[in-house]
Design an enzyme around this catalytic site. Structure first.
Site, mmCIF file in Angstrom:
data_model
loop_
_atom_site.group_PDB
_atom_site.id
_atom_site.type_symbol
_atom_site.label_atom_id
_atom_site.label_comp_id
_atom_site.label_asym_id
_atom_site.label_seq_id
_atom_site.Cartn_x
_atom_site.Cartn_y
_atom_site.Cartn_z
ATOM 1 N N HIS A 19 0.810 -1.219 0.000
ATOM 2 C CA HIS A 19 0.000 0.000 0.000
ATOM 3 C C HIS A 19 0.846 1.273 0.000
ATOM 4 O O HIS A 19 0.300 2.369 -0.178
ATOM 5 C CB HIS A 19 -0.907 0.041 1.235
ATOM 6 C CG HIS A 19 -2.001 -0.973 1.239
ATOM 7 N ND1 HIS A 19 -2.841 -1.180 0.166
ATOM 8 C CD2 HIS A 19 -2.415 -1.841 2.200
ATOM 9 C CE1 HIS A 19 -3.714 -2.132 0.466
ATOM 10 N NE2 HIS A 19 -3.464 -2.551 1.679
ATOM 11 N N ASP B 280 -3.253 -10.445 -2.178
ATOM 12 C CA ASP B 280 -3.762 -9.916 -0.920
ATOM 13 C C ASP B 280 -5.219 -9.485 -1.128
ATOM 14 O O ASP B 280 -5.621 -9.092 -2.226
ATOM 15 C CB ASP B 280 -2.913 -8.709 -0.522
ATOM 16 C CG ASP B 280 -3.197 -8.195 0.873
ATOM 17 O OD1 ASP B 280 -2.411 -8.491 1.780
ATOM 18 O OD2 ASP B 280 -4.203 -7.473 1.053
#
Length: 366
Positions: free
Chosen positions: A142, A179
């Site tokens: 991220h 993910d």
């Protein structure tokens, strides 16, 4: 077969501050008995414990690595971010971005996490090991160049790729992110790069809620080299394997990379607190089997994984054990304790047909 496993106890010492789940403690939010963020060290440490108990750890090439250097970090992150992060870390910690608190020494622990990924990819590309797994913590997918996000303080996989490219070890790379959350940081870093194909298969509008759309295909020279596959909550084992077979694997084959890199999160698992996707340990094993076989066909078996999310302290160890045993070609097993229950909780045939329809629409638009 030699599988490198890169880890360091110090990565388990990274702390996330006084949180209750995703919320800062205070006001009406009561501290939890377990304490801290969902991104705790225990799911990773318990994976190590499980591999020790089963004996799988003795079949892996266990390695350590140094912290990523400032030169390494500057390949992705601007000096202003590094300086602010280091100063805040030295002053006792804080939070610079969105859901990324850290304590004293947080900079060094994040640099070590990135260093594990850098070393794991380099070991694969230099043929020191057949494939490799980095137990990186904190995670990285991220993190934007100048903005930490979603537990991620440095962009671990992007740093590994840029380090390998700078050393002339690789040209064309696929990053497959399974993910449960969109790999927005990796996407942003390579969004205009035609030599890195980024693929993220994630729960639609989970996190971040404003990224991960199928229509976001890259920009400029990188147009067509970013692929988001947002999947509906509850997709389950059959849906994940169908997504791999119908979309992901053909796209990787068409790109013909020098190496396949996986952002390996386990938060799509059935009892993860931050996901609702109903994947099982078998799901992760089968996906690993698929990419391992494809890597053998395309790029001499060169495959590297870095640990990302996964927040069930009970189930992550079994998912990770299934993946690592598959990578190593080991006969050692850790039977899934939910192996009878989770298959019964999978979506019904009507929902499977719905997911097929979603995949059909994506395929038609590619």
């Amino acid at each position: 077969m030699s599988t490198g496993f890169f880890w360091d106890e110090r990565c388990f010492w990274h702390g996330g501050g006084n949180f209750a789940g995703m919320l800062p403690v205070g006001g009406l939010v009561q501290p939890m008995a377990s304490g801290g963020l969902p991104e705790s060290p225990e799911s990773k440490r318990r994976l190590m414990n499980l591999m020790d108990v089963t004996g799988l750890a003795r079949e892996l090439d266990l390695r350590h690595a140094p912290e990523a250097t400032r030169e390494d970090l500057l390949r992705v992150h601007p000096a202003s971010y590094l300086d602010t992060f280091k100063a805040t870390s030295d002053a006792g910690g804080g939070e610079l971005g969105r859901r990324t608190p850290f304590g004293p020494g947080g900079y060094e622990m994040a640099a070590l996490s990135a260093g594990l990924s850098i070393a794991a990819l380099e070991a694969v590309l230099r043929s020191e090991v057949d494939n490799a797994y980095a137990l990186s913590r904190p995670p990285g997918h991220h993190c934007l160049p100048d903005y930490p996000n979603g537990f991620c303080l440095f962009a671990n996989l992007a740093l590994a790729i840029q380090s390998a490219r700078a050393k002339g070890l690789v040209e064309r790379v696929v990053v497959l992110d399974w993910d449960v959350h969109h790999g927005n940081g990796t996407e942003a870093i390579f969004y205009e790069d035609p030599n890195v194909l980024t693929i993220s298969m994630h729960q639609e509008r989970n996190y971040p809620m404003d990224t991960g759309d199928f229509a976001d295909r890259g920009r400029g020279a990188g147009k067509g080299f970013n692929l988001n596959i947002p999947l509906p909550p509850g997709t389950g084992h059959i849906g994940y394997i169908a997504t791999m077979e119908r979309i992901v694997l053909p796209q990787i084959r068409a790109f013909n990379p020098d190496v396949i890199v996986i952002a390996c999160g386990y938060d799509a698992a059935a009892i993860d607190p931050l996901g609702r996707m109903l994947a099982t340990a078998e799901t992760f094993q089968v996906m690993t089997q698929q990419v391992k076989a494809l890597a053998q066909d395309l790029c001499g078996g060169r495959l590297m994984m870095a640990h990302e999310g996964g927040y069930s302290e009970v189930y992550v160890p079994f998912c990770g054990h299934h993946v690592l045993a598959e990578m190593a070609g080991s006969d050692i097993t850790a039977p899934d304790p939910f192996g009878e229950v989770f298959p019964l909780r999978q979506p019904n045939a009507a929902f499977d047909r719905f997911v097929d329809g979603v995949l059909d629409e994506m395929l038609a638009a590619l």
